[in-house]
Design a protein around this motif. Structure first.
Motif, PDB file in Angstrom:
ATOM      1  N   TRP A  17       4.230   0.720 -11.520  1.00  0.00           N
ATOM      2  CA  TRP A  17       3.349   0.248 -10.466  1.00  0.00           C
ATOM      3  C   TRP A  17       4.123  -0.074  -9.192  1.00  0.00           C
ATOM      4  N   GLY A  18       3.483   0.233  -8.062  1.00  0.00           N
ATOM      5  CA  GLY A  18       3.934  -0.265  -6.779  1.00  0.00           C
ATOM      6  C   GLY A  18       2.863  -1.188  -6.230  1.00  0.00           C
ATOM      7  N   VAL A  19       3.250  -2.332  -5.715  1.00  0.00           N
ATOM      8  CA  VAL A  19       2.304  -3.321  -5.206  1.00  0.00           C
ATOM      9  C   VAL A  19       2.384  -3.344  -3.688  1.00  0.00           C
ATOM     10  N   LEU A  20       1.241  -3.108  -3.040  1.00  0.00           N
ATOM     11  CA  LEU A  20       1.196  -3.059  -1.586  1.00  0.00           C
ATOM     12  C   LEU A  20       0.528  -4.339  -1.085  1.00  0.00           C
ATOM     13  N   ALA A  21       1.348  -5.285  -0.657  1.00  0.00           N
ATOM     14  CA  ALA A  21       0.977  -6.618  -0.152  1.00  0.00           C
ATOM     15  C   ALA A  21       1.645  -7.674  -1.019  1.00  0.00           C
ATOM     16  N   THR A  22       1.742  -8.883  -0.470  1.00  0.00           N
ATOM     17  CA  THR A  22       2.504  -9.940  -1.148  1.00  0.00           C
ATOM     18  C   THR A  22       1.756 -11.276  -1.180  1.00  0.00           C
ATOM     19  N   GLY A  23       0.431 -11.236  -1.045  1.00  0.00           N
ATOM     20  CA  GLY A  23      -0.357 -12.458  -1.051  1.00  0.00           C
ATOM     21  C   GLY A  23      -0.656 -12.964  -2.454  1.00  0.00           C
ATOM     22  N   VAL A  42       7.707  -1.732 -10.205  1.00  0.00           N
ATOM     23  CA  VAL A  42       9.027  -1.252  -9.799  1.00  0.00           C
ATOM     24  C   VAL A  42       9.269  -1.344  -8.296  1.00  0.00           C
ATOM     25  N   ALA A  43       8.215  -1.601  -7.510  1.00  0.00           N
ATOM     26  CA  ALA A  43       8.407  -1.661  -6.060  1.00  0.00           C
ATOM     27  C   ALA A  43       7.287  -2.470  -5.423  1.00  0.00           C
ATOM     28  N   VAL A  44       7.599  -3.058  -4.276  1.00  0.00           N
ATOM     29  CA  VAL A  44       6.623  -3.828  -3.524  1.00  0.00           C
ATOM     30  C   VAL A  44       6.831  -3.555  -2.043  1.00  0.00           C
ATOM     31  N   ALA A  45       5.742  -3.611  -1.284  1.00  0.00           N
ATOM     32  CA  ALA A  45       5.837  -3.398   0.162  1.00  0.00           C
ATOM     33  C   ALA A  45       5.024  -4.436   0.907  1.00  0.00           C
ATOM     34  N   GLU A  67       7.952  -1.831   5.046  1.00  0.00           N
ATOM     35  CA  GLU A  67       6.872  -1.035   5.627  1.00  0.00           C
ATOM     36  C   GLU A  67       6.224  -0.246   4.493  1.00  0.00           C
ATOM     37  N   TRP A  68       4.957   0.131   4.689  1.00  0.00           N
ATOM     38  CA  TRP A  68       4.175   0.731   3.614  1.00  0.00           C
ATOM     39  C   TRP A  68       4.617   2.152   3.265  1.00  0.00           C
ATOM     40  N   VAL A  69       5.120   2.880   4.252  1.00  0.00           N
ATOM     41  CA  VAL A  69       5.459   4.288   4.030  1.00  0.00           C
ATOM     42  C   VAL A  69       6.511   4.437   2.937  1.00  0.00           C
ATOM     43  N   GLY A  70       7.482   3.531   2.917  1.00  0.00           N
ATOM     44  CA  GLY A  70       8.521   3.616   1.896  1.00  0.00           C
ATOM     45  C   GLY A  70       7.957   3.516   0.498  1.00  0.00           C
ATOM     46  N   LEU A  71       6.982   2.641   0.311  1.00  0.00           N
ATOM     47  CA  LEU A  71       6.384   2.479  -1.009  1.00  0.00           C
ATOM     48  C   LEU A  71       5.592   3.706  -1.424  1.00  0.00           C
ATOM     49  N   VAL A  79       1.629   4.679  -9.510  1.00  0.00           N
ATOM     50  CA  VAL A  79       0.322   4.257  -9.027  1.00  0.00           C
ATOM     51  C   VAL A  79       0.507   3.037  -8.129  1.00  0.00           C
ATOM     52  N   ILE A  80      -0.355   2.921  -7.116  1.00  0.00           N
ATOM     53  CA  ILE A  80      -0.223   1.832  -6.155  1.00  0.00           C
ATOM     54  C   ILE A  80      -1.432   0.913  -6.230  1.00  0.00           C
ATOM     55  N   TYR A  81      -1.148  -0.376  -6.277  1.00  0.00           N
ATOM     56  CA  TYR A  81      -2.176  -1.416  -6.240  1.00  0.00           C
ATOM     57  C   TYR A  81      -2.237  -1.963  -4.824  1.00  0.00           C
ATOM     58  N   VAL A  82      -3.387  -1.810  -4.172  1.00  0.00           N
ATOM     59  CA  VAL A  82      -3.579  -2.264  -2.797  1.00  0.00           C
ATOM     60  C   VAL A  82      -4.206  -3.660  -2.826  1.00  0.00           C
ATOM     61  N   ALA A  83      -3.479  -4.642  -2.287  1.00  0.00           N
ATOM     62  CA  ALA A  83      -3.927  -6.036  -2.313  1.00  0.00           C
ATOM     63  C   ALA A  83      -3.896  -6.664  -0.925  1.00  0.00           C
ATOM     64  N   THR A  84      -4.018  -5.840   0.088  1.00  0.00           N
ATOM     65  CA  THR A  84      -4.019  -6.324   1.470  1.00  0.00           C
ATOM     66  C   THR A  84      -5.328  -7.057   1.773  1.00  0.00           C
ATOM     67  N   PRO A  85      -5.432  -7.726   2.931  1.00  0.00           N
ATOM     68  CA  PRO A  85      -6.745  -8.211   3.375  1.00  0.00           C
ATOM     69  C   PRO A  85      -7.740  -7.050   3.465  1.00  0.00           C
ATOM     70  N   HIS A  86      -9.036  -7.383   3.381  1.00  0.00           N
ATOM     71  CA  HIS A  86     -10.088  -6.359   3.358  1.00  0.00           C
ATOM     72  C   HIS A  86      -9.943  -5.334   4.481  1.00  0.00           C
TER      73      HIS A  86
END
Length: 338
Positions: A17-23, A42-45, A67-71, A79-86
């Motif tokens: 998994w890659g996690v996009l956001a840190t909230g 394995v990765a976070v952005a 930055e998101w592009v690296g992830l 697979v990427i989990y998107v957890a950004t604000p709406h």
């Protein structure tokens, strides 16, 4: 890479998994998914390198991107989990899909139905897995509820009642008060009662709503009445002004089902029928919380599916159309609506 090729590659090893956001929700997801024996984070952005590195250090994640592009271009991420604000769901999930990555995107799926349709079209065009992170739909207690209703346990559904509310922030700069960030009770909280009702009855034929709006123009307290041509109705509420019971009741022609507080992550429900003792159904143990949705994503990836039968994309689109209809009735618009 096709869905079939991804499935073959994922056999016999942990899904990465890659996690996009840190909230907060990203932290909870990461903590719970790391406990699954067949999953790795394995990765976070983040848009902030410092935030990404702090998050990675906290959870022992090997790679952090500022930055998101690296992830999304990381070849070691499955697979990427998107957890950004709406407000960033459309951009973040779209970036991942454009890079060829399957996506699990937090709820509400996007700010409006148009954005949701764009993501679904992109995923289908590229043959990529995409799912809304509606954990309620993957909960085994809720799946059991759906099963017994379909088997006729309460006859034909006539009414659904569900609510979600708590005293929210009063600071006008908070994200829940900001129209540009999709603020208000509806998208954060109302998505749960609406999704629950539509899980059982499908997209409504009629939508009515009333709301108390904030000075910033977001809804603080909203009542929703959905109607179906079958004669069924759903009375739903969401609030950032008061602590509501957060329960759900499904009433049919021969009985009713009650889910106690926290219905969206239920661990039990009670079936009531005339002339019989109430019957309680509970979880069998095993997984919990956000693990259910993560496990469903991994099952789909390993079987080569591009949509989950538990959280179908057409259902997600239908919920987004209802959310749009409610906002239209109560006079809430976001800058992203155009």
């Amino acid at each position: 890479m096709t869905a079939g090729q991804r499935a073959q590659e994922a056999q016999g090893r942990a899904v990465r998994w890659g996690v996009l956001a840190t909230g907060g929700i990203a932290a909870r997801f990461t903590a719970e998914v790391r406990e699954l024996p067949d999953a790795e984070v394995v990765a976070v952005a983040s848009r902030s390198e410092a935030s990404a590195k702090e998050f990675a250090g906290r959870f022992g994640i090997p790679r952090a991107y500022g930055e998101w592009v690296g992830l999304v271009n990381d070849p070691e991420v499955d697979v990427i989990y998107v957890a950004t604000p709406h407000s960033a769901h459309r951009t973040a999930a779209g970036l991942a899909l454009a890079a060829g990555k399957p996506v699990l995107c937090e709820k509400p799926f996007t700010l409006n139905a148009r954005e949701a349709e764009e993501l679904v079209s992109l995923a289908r065009e590229r043959g990529l897995f995409l799912m809304e992170a509606m954990w309620t739909y993957c909960n085994p207690v809720i799946l059991r509820l759906v099963e017994i209703i379909r088997d006729g346990a309460i006859g034909d559904i006539r009414t659904i009642q569900a609510d979600f509310g708590f005293p929210g922030p009063t600071d006008p700069t908070h994200r829940l008060r900001d129209p540009a960030l999709g603020g208000g009770a509806l998208l954060d909280l109302g998505v749960y009662p609406i999704s629950f009702a539509q899980m059982l009855l499908g997209e409504p034929d009629r939508v009515q709503a009333e709301a108390l709006l904030s000075p910033e123009g977001v809804d603080l307290n909203t009542g929703i009445l959905l109607g179906w041509d079958s004669g069924a109705t759903a009375l739903l509420t969401c609030s950032l002004t008061s602590p509501t019971p957060v329960t759900a009741t499904v009433s049919g022609t021969t009985g009713r089902i009650e889910i106690p507080s926290g219905f969206f992550s239920a661990d039990r429900f009670t079936l009531h029928r005339p002339d019989t003792e109430p019957e309680e159904f509970t979880a069998d143990g095993g997984l919990y919380g956000l693990q259910y949705e993560a496990a469903e994503v991994m099952r789909c990836l390993r079987s080569g599916e591009t949509e989950s039968p538990l959280v179908p994309l057409n259902g997600t689109l239908a919920v987004m159309r209802t959310l749009d209809a409610v906002r239209d009735r109560i006079g809430v618009r976001f800058p992203a609506d155009g």
